[in-house]
Scaffold this active site. Structure first.
Site, PDB file in Angstrom:
ATOM      1  N   GLU A 108      -1.053   2.658   3.242  1.00 15.65           N
ATOM      2  CA  GLU A 108      -0.880   1.573   4.203  1.00 15.65           C
ATOM      3  C   GLU A 108      -0.610   2.196   5.564  1.00 15.65           C
ATOM      4  OE1 GLU A 108       2.083  -1.417   3.614  1.00 15.65           O
ATOM      5  OE2 GLU A 108       1.561  -1.728   1.507  1.00 15.65           O
ATOM      6  N   ASN A 119       4.492  -0.991  -5.524  1.00 17.56           N
ATOM      7  CA  ASN A 119       4.496  -0.906  -4.066  1.00 17.56           C
ATOM      8  C   ASN A 119       5.883  -0.553  -3.547  1.00 17.56           C
ATOM      9  OD1 ASN A 119       3.154  -1.567  -1.365  1.00 17.56           O
ATOM     10  ND2 ASN A 119       4.969  -2.878  -1.302  1.00 17.56           N
ATOM     11  N   ARG A 163      -7.350  -2.565  -1.510  1.00 13.00           N
ATOM     12  CA  ARG A 163      -6.068  -2.482  -2.232  1.00 13.00           C
ATOM     13  C   ARG A 163      -5.547  -3.897  -2.379  1.00 13.00           C
ATOM     14  NH1 ARG A 163      -0.515  -1.399  -0.443  1.00 13.00           N
ATOM     15  NH2 ARG A 163       0.691  -0.350  -2.101  1.00 13.00           N
TER      16      ARG A 163
END
Length: 457
Positions: free
Chosen positions: A250, A154, A78
């Protein structure tokens, strides 16, 4: 939490979310797409992401990181990009990132970091601005649908008015589709990605329904709010029960009491066939979340060892995308599948010595797999009748064997003598408690079992 340069405290207050997608698309899928609860390649093979985040936008010269991340066994990277909040990554730079991913046989998740913490961080971009960035990159993205996933923004909303996430995300998805993007889209949760107010959990279907191509997956970021197995399992169960595909885009590790329970994150992901992408390779303002020291692949941190070599880690649970022609990790931790010329015998082992009384320890060495020229070993350390704070195991090889790689212990060699010391998370053992570490080794001719000693501290 990470180099994205938001306050660590704000991020670690948040909770995790998940990734969601819709059912099987009714159209002819282009490249990576959602089918049921899975990510599927264009050939119909299920693809489970196992990867590492890389902070490219701040470290554009670290192009060797792509090969080094691949060498961990990862099948996905990523990649942090910026459209202007930081130094913008141009179309030519993004094209080079995609080329690096493809050269190293990695699936490329591209994310725009500009949106991090919108509504709480005054410098953050809106999701609509992020979509404009992707539109500006369209010339290098179209045609890459087999290899590229677009993570629109994000952690796009902070802790201020997280409810705005639903409408903003719906609009972003629709704008991406109206501009011709056919890629698998990924959307992060609000609350700095961690959804501790459950906006994504409770509105996921609305977001998924917004995609005319039924090709969106939701992503949860798991940090300090997910510090117990119960909190992780409960959150993931909600998405499973809703029939939504999920990705852990994440997560960090339990470097101190109250931090994320990374072992449960990985074990639950493996059990549920969910993807996970750990944060991050290197370069964090808080280096506790670096997997390497200064981008050096030969110098993994404790976190790096856990995600690469630990239980449910990359080495044993990552399979390469079939678009690249194979499924075998770069450095397998299990013996090759080819038939050996001489059938192996039952792997030898040593019986552990009786754990001593008091604050001592015993160790048992075993060969768990063997093939021509190589083997996999395991050592189990057991505390005596009193708790210990650390342990050191020693042995000497008699036949020229060498240790080439290890996990869950810091292993060093001096000639034929090998020393293995606990790492930060497995040194303290209660009375009668045990810890196990593993390694890969080489041998030629004879692979006899050495005597081992254990010293407690």
């Amino acid at each position: 939490m990470k180099k994205r340069l938001i306050a660590l405290g704000a991020v670690l207050l948040a909770v995790a979310a998940s990734i969601v997608g819709l059912g099987s698309p009714a159209f002819a899928a282009t490249g990576l797409h959602i089918s049921g609860t899975n990510i599927v390649e264009s050939n119909g093979n299920v693809f489970v992401m196992r990867g590492i985040n890389h902070a490219h936008t701040w470290y554009t010269s670290q192009t060797s990181s792509f090969a080094n991340i691949k060498a961990t066994g990862a099948n996905t990277v990523r990649v942090v990009l910026s459209g202007g909040r930081w130094t913008a990554n141009s179309a030519s730079d993004v094209a080079n990132v995609i080329a690096l991913c493809k050269a190293n046989k990695l699936i490329c998740v591209l994310e725009d970091h500009d949106t991090t913490g919108y509504g709480e961080d005054g410098a953050a971009y809106t999701l609509d601005q992020a979509v404009n960035y992707w539109i500006g990159l369209k010339s290098v993205l179209v045609g890459q649908e087999d290899y590229v996933v677009i993570n629109i923004g994000n952690e796009p909303i902070g802790n201020t008015n997280p409810g705005q996430w639903t409408a903003a995300t719906v609009a972003a998805i629709q704008k991406m589709r109206s501009n011709g993007f056919q890629h698998l889209l990924m959307v992060d949760a609000p609350n700095w990605g961690q959804d501790w107010q459950y906006t994504m959990r409770d509105n996921g279907q609305t977001v998924l329904n917004a995609d005319t191509q039924k090709n969106t997956i939701l992503s949860i970021h798991m940090y300090a709010v997910f510090n117990t197995a119960a909190s992780i399992v409960s959150y993931l169960d909600t998405f499973k029960n809703n029939g939504w595909p999920l990705l852990i885009g994440e997560f960090g590790w339990q470097f101190s009491s109250g931090e994320v329970d990374d072992q449960t994150v990985m074990s639950e992901a493996v059990k549920r066939n969910l993807g996970y992408i750990g944060w991050s390779w290197a370069g964090n303002t808080d280096p506790i979340l670096d997997m390497t020291n200064n981008f050096d692949p030969a110098s993994l941190t404790t976190w790096g060892q856990r995600i690469v070599n630990g239980p449910n880690g990359l080495k044993t649970n990552s399979k390469q995308a079939t678009i690249y022609g194979g499924t075998t990790p770069t450095t397998p931790t299990t013996p090759p599948t080819t038939t050996p010329t001489t059938p192996p015998t039952t792997p030898p082992t040593t019986a552990p010595t009786t754990p001593p009384t008091g604050a001592g320890c015993a160790a048992a060495y075993a060969v768990t797999g063997s093939w021509q020229g190589g083997f996999q070993g395991e050592v189990k350390v057991t505390a005596g009748s009193a708790a210990i704070n650390g342990w050191t195991v020693n042995w000497t090889y008699a036949n020229g064997q060498t240790v080439t790689q290890s996990w869950n212990a810091a292993v060093t060699s001096s000639g034929s003598t090998v020393t293995a010391k606990n790492v930060s998370y497995n040194g303290k053992l209660s009375a009668g408690g045990s810890a196990t570490f593993g390694f890969l080794g080489s041998w030629n001719g004879t692979n006899s079992i050495p005597a081992v000693t254990c010293t407690a501290s």
